[in-house]
Design a protein around this motif. Sequence first.
Motif, PDB file in Angstrom:
ATOM      1  N   SER A 210     -23.487 -37.231  23.188  1.00 49.58           N
ATOM      2  CA  SER A 210     -23.165 -38.580  22.946  1.00 49.58           C
ATOM      3  C   SER A 210     -23.317 -39.614  24.254  1.00 49.58           C
ATOM      4  CB  SER A 210     -22.015 -38.733  22.351  1.00 49.58           C
ATOM      5  OG  SER A 210     -21.354 -40.073  22.031  1.00 49.58           O
ATOM      6  N   GLU A 211     -22.967 -39.153  25.340  1.00 52.56           N
ATOM      7  CA  GLU A 211     -23.156 -39.838  26.336  1.00 52.56           C
ATOM      8  C   GLU A 211     -24.593 -40.164  26.778  1.00 52.56           C
ATOM      9  OE1 GLU A 211     -21.181 -37.447  29.235  1.00 52.56           O
ATOM     10  OE2 GLU A 211     -19.113 -38.119  28.817  1.00 52.56           O
ATOM     11  N   GLU A 212     -25.554 -39.547  26.127  1.00 47.68           N
ATOM     12  CA  GLU A 212     -26.841 -39.714  26.734  1.00 47.68           C
ATOM     13  C   GLU A 212     -27.671 -40.313  25.502  1.00 47.68           C
ATOM     14  OE1 GLU A 212     -28.692 -39.425  29.293  1.00 47.68           O
ATOM     15  OE2 GLU A 212     -26.985 -38.707  30.607  1.00 47.68           O
ATOM     16  N   GLY A 213     -26.983 -40.777  24.346  1.00 46.87           N
ATOM     17  CA  GLY A 213     -27.413 -41.148  22.997  1.00 46.87           C
ATOM     18  C   GLY A 213     -28.565 -40.337  22.551  1.00 46.87           C
ATOM     19  N   ILE A 214     -28.221 -39.034  22.532  1.00 49.64           N
ATOM     20  CA  ILE A 214     -28.958 -38.098  21.765  1.00 49.64           C
ATOM     21  C   ILE A 214     -28.209 -37.802  20.440  1.00 49.64           C
ATOM     22  CG2 ILE A 214     -29.997 -35.803  21.712  1.00 49.64           C
ATOM     23  CD1 ILE A 214     -29.826 -36.060  25.016  1.00 49.64           C
ATOM     24  N   LEU A 215     -28.887 -37.593  19.533  1.00 50.90           N
ATOM     25  CA  LEU A 215     -28.304 -37.458  17.983  1.00 50.90           C
ATOM     26  C   LEU A 215     -28.313 -35.648  18.213  1.00 50.90           C
ATOM     27  CD1 LEU A 215     -30.298 -39.767  15.764  1.00 50.90           C
ATOM     28  CD2 LEU A 215     -28.094 -40.127  16.751  1.00 50.90           C
ATOM     29  N   PRO A 216     -27.045 -35.227  17.886  1.00 53.26           N
ATOM     30  CA  PRO A 216     -26.633 -34.048  17.540  1.00 53.26           C
ATOM     31  C   PRO A 216     -26.701 -33.460  16.287  1.00 53.26           C
ATOM     32  CG  PRO A 216     -24.652 -35.013  18.027  1.00 53.26           C
ATOM     33  CD  PRO A 216     -25.734 -36.229  17.866  1.00 53.26           C
ATOM     34  N   ALA A 217     -26.911 -32.106  15.851  1.00 52.11           N
ATOM     35  CA  ALA A 217     -26.876 -31.599  14.555  1.00 52.11           C
ATOM     36  C   ALA A 217     -26.273 -30.127  14.925  1.00 52.11           C
ATOM     37  CB  ALA A 217     -28.245 -31.293  13.948  1.00 52.11           C
ATOM     38  N   LEU A 218     -25.411 -29.554  14.352  1.00 50.06           N
ATOM     39  CA  LEU A 218     -24.808 -28.175  14.409  1.00 50.06           C
ATOM     40  C   LEU A 218     -25.311 -27.261  13.395  1.00 50.06           C
ATOM     41  CD1 LEU A 218     -22.717 -26.450  15.769  1.00 50.06           C
ATOM     42  CD2 LEU A 218     -21.030 -27.512  13.907  1.00 50.06           C
ATOM     43  N   ILE A 219     -26.003 -26.181  14.023  1.00 55.33           N
ATOM     44  CA  ILE A 219     -26.625 -24.975  13.098  1.00 55.33           C
ATOM     45  C   ILE A 219     -25.729 -23.672  13.328  1.00 55.33           C
ATOM     46  CG2 ILE A 219     -28.629 -23.607  12.782  1.00 55.33           C
ATOM     47  CD1 ILE A 219     -29.149 -26.494  12.647  1.00 55.33           C
ATOM     48  N   LEU A 220     -25.132 -23.320  12.241  1.00 56.60           N
ATOM     49  CA  LEU A 220     -24.167 -22.276  12.264  1.00 56.60           C
ATOM     50  C   LEU A 220     -25.080 -20.907  11.485  1.00 56.60           C
ATOM     51  CD1 LEU A 220     -21.035 -23.841  10.831  1.00 56.60           C
ATOM     52  CD2 LEU A 220     -21.576 -23.257  13.141  1.00 56.60           C
ATOM     53  N   THR A 221     -25.157 -19.927  12.458  1.00 53.73           N
ATOM     54  CA  THR A 221     -26.013 -18.906  12.161  1.00 53.73           C
ATOM     55  C   THR A 221     -25.184 -17.689  11.830  1.00 53.73           C
ATOM     56  OG1 THR A 221     -25.974 -18.119  14.325  1.00 53.73           O
ATOM     57  CG2 THR A 221     -27.607 -19.591  13.730  1.00 53.73           C
ATOM     58  N   LYS A 222     -25.676 -16.526  11.038  1.00 55.06           N
ATOM     59  CA  LYS A 222     -25.176 -15.358  10.898  1.00 55.06           C
ATOM     60  C   LYS A 222     -24.276 -15.323   9.677  1.00 55.06           C
ATOM     61  CE  LYS A 222     -25.638 -13.408  15.311  1.00 55.06           C
ATOM     62  NZ  LYS A 222     -25.162 -12.257  16.336  1.00 55.06           N
ATOM     63  N   THR A 223     -24.548 -16.221   8.783  1.00 60.14           N
ATOM     64  CA  THR A 223     -23.679 -16.274   7.289  1.00 60.14           C
ATOM     65  C   THR A 223     -23.829 -15.219   6.640  1.00 60.14           C
ATOM     66  OG1 THR A 223     -25.530 -17.411   6.064  1.00 60.14           O
ATOM     67  CG2 THR A 223     -23.948 -18.747   7.423  1.00 60.14           C
ATOM     68  N   ASP A 224     -24.976 -14.108   6.726  1.00 59.35           N
ATOM     69  CA  ASP A 224     -24.868 -13.089   6.100  1.00 59.35           C
ATOM     70  C   ASP A 224     -24.213 -11.957   6.553  1.00 59.35           C
ATOM     71  OD1 ASP A 224     -27.060 -10.997   8.033  1.00 59.35           O
ATOM     72  OD2 ASP A 224     -26.857 -13.342   8.425  1.00 59.35           O
ATOM     73  N   LEU A 225     -23.262 -12.239   7.661  1.00 60.40           N
ATOM     74  CA  LEU A 225     -22.572 -11.050   8.256  1.00 60.40           C
ATOM     75  C   LEU A 225     -21.065 -11.301   7.534  1.00 60.40           C
ATOM     76  CD1 LEU A 225     -23.335 -10.964  12.031  1.00 60.40           C
ATOM     77  CD2 LEU A 225     -24.279  -9.531   9.925  1.00 60.40           C
ATOM     78  N   GLY A 226     -20.873 -12.102   6.822  1.00 60.80           N
ATOM     79  CA  GLY A 226     -19.682 -12.340   6.203  1.00 60.80           C
ATOM     80  C   GLY A 226     -18.713 -13.224   6.984  1.00 60.80           C
ATOM     81  N   TYR A 227     -18.137 -14.392   6.285  1.00 65.09           N
ATOM     82  CA  TYR A 227     -17.319 -14.843   7.219  1.00 65.09           C
ATOM     83  C   TYR A 227     -16.271 -15.742   6.291  1.00 65.09           C
ATOM     84  CZ  TYR A 227     -19.912 -18.932   5.744  1.00 65.09           C
ATOM     85  OH  TYR A 227     -20.538 -19.989   4.818  1.00 65.09           O
ATOM     86  N   ASN A 228     -15.126 -16.172   6.669  1.00 68.05           N
ATOM     87  CA  ASN A 228     -14.209 -17.006   5.798  1.00 68.05           C
ATOM     88  C   ASN A 228     -14.796 -18.427   5.712  1.00 68.05           C
ATOM     89  OD1 ASN A 228     -11.901 -18.182   4.770  1.00 68.05           O
ATOM     90  ND2 ASN A 228     -10.436 -16.467   5.589  1.00 68.05           N
ATOM     91  N   ALA A 229     -15.312 -18.651   4.714  1.00 69.67           N
ATOM     92  CA  ALA A 229     -15.819 -20.038   4.603  1.00 69.67           C
ATOM     93  C   ALA A 229     -14.694 -21.307   4.544  1.00 69.67           C
ATOM     94  CB  ALA A 229     -16.460 -20.233   3.276  1.00 69.67           C
ATOM     95  N   ASP A 230     -13.466 -20.882   3.807  1.00 69.58           N
ATOM     96  CA  ASP A 230     -12.492 -21.805   3.899  1.00 69.58           C
ATOM     97  C   ASP A 230     -12.087 -22.266   5.448  1.00 69.58           C
ATOM     98  OD1 ASP A 230     -12.764 -22.157   1.188  1.00 69.58           O
ATOM     99  OD2 ASP A 230     -11.260 -20.650   0.651  1.00 69.58           O
ATOM    100  N   ASP A 231     -11.775 -20.895   6.270  1.00 64.77           N
ATOM    101  CA  ASP A 231     -11.310 -21.029   7.391  1.00 64.77           C
ATOM    102  C   ASP A 231     -12.201 -21.857   8.276  1.00 64.77           C
ATOM    103  OD1 ASP A 231      -9.695 -20.253   9.770  1.00 64.77           O
ATOM    104  OD2 ASP A 231     -11.279 -19.228  10.496  1.00 64.77           O
TER     105      ASP A 231
END
Length: 256
Positions: A210-231
Motif C-alpha cells: 500500500s505504501e508503494e501504491g501497488i495493488l495486492p491480492a491474497l492467494i491461499l494455497t493447499k486447500t486440498d489438505l483440509g482446513y477449517n473454512a469457517d475459522d
Amino acid sequence: MQILFFLYSWFANGLIPNRKAIISNRKKTKTSVGTINKRIQRYQSAFNGTAVVQGLLWLCVLHRKETLICFQTMDKLSLYGWNEILFRQKQISDFSNLMHGRVSVTHKTCYEVVSESGNFLCELTGNMLYSRDPVDYPCTGDWVLFQSIDSQKGIIFDMLPRCKALYRLKSGQASQKQAIASHIDKAFIVQSLDEHFNVRRIERFMLQLSEEGILPALILTKTDLGYNADDFESRLRHVSTKIPVFYTSIEMPETI
C-alpha cells in the motif's frame, strides 16, 4: 510454508515467461487497436493458464492505456511496460540518445536487460557504481539507459526514476535496505493454509504494498489438505473486505 512474495521469485527468474516467443510473434506492420486487444488477451490468458508456481508469479506490469499507445508506435517494449511517461523521462536525461531497456534479472552489479534490439548483459559505469548508494543501484524492473558494446553486452549510464518499488533489509544489515523489484502494478501475497498461516504477516505485506501504491491480492494455497473454512474466513474477514482473496489447490486446476 512461509508466506512467499511471488513477485520476488518471478523477477528473479526473468521478467516475463516466454518473452522471446511473445516478441517473435509481433509483426512489424501497423496493427489495429482491435487486434492489439486480442493479442493482449491471448498473452494474459497464456500467463493465467500456467501452474500456480509460475502463473501466479505474473504481476500485471501491463498498463492497458499506455500499452495501446506504445503498440501503435510498434514499440516492442510495450509488453514490458514502456509508456509515454517513461518516454518523457528519458528525454530529459543527459543520455537520452542511448538505448533504453528494462532490467529482467539482477546479478549484484551485473544486469540482464531487455531492449528493442534484444537481450544484453550490462554492467554499470564507474560513475554509477561509485557515486551512488547501493540502494540506488538498478534492481529488477528498473528502466535503464545503456550503450551496447557488442551484440550481447552493454554499459548502463543512467536509470529512469524508480516508482512502485519493493525493498527488503540487506542480509546482516539491520538499518540498510535493498531494492528487489520496481515498477510493479499488482502483486500476489501467497500463504498456505497450514500450521504456518499468519494473518499478521499478511497485514505487514499489505501495508508494504500500500505504501508503494501497488495493488495486492491474497492467494491461499493447499486447500486440498483440509482446513477449517469457517475459522480461516473469520480470521481473514477484515482482509477480504480490502483485497481479493483466492483459494487454490494444485489438485484442483479450476482454482488456478
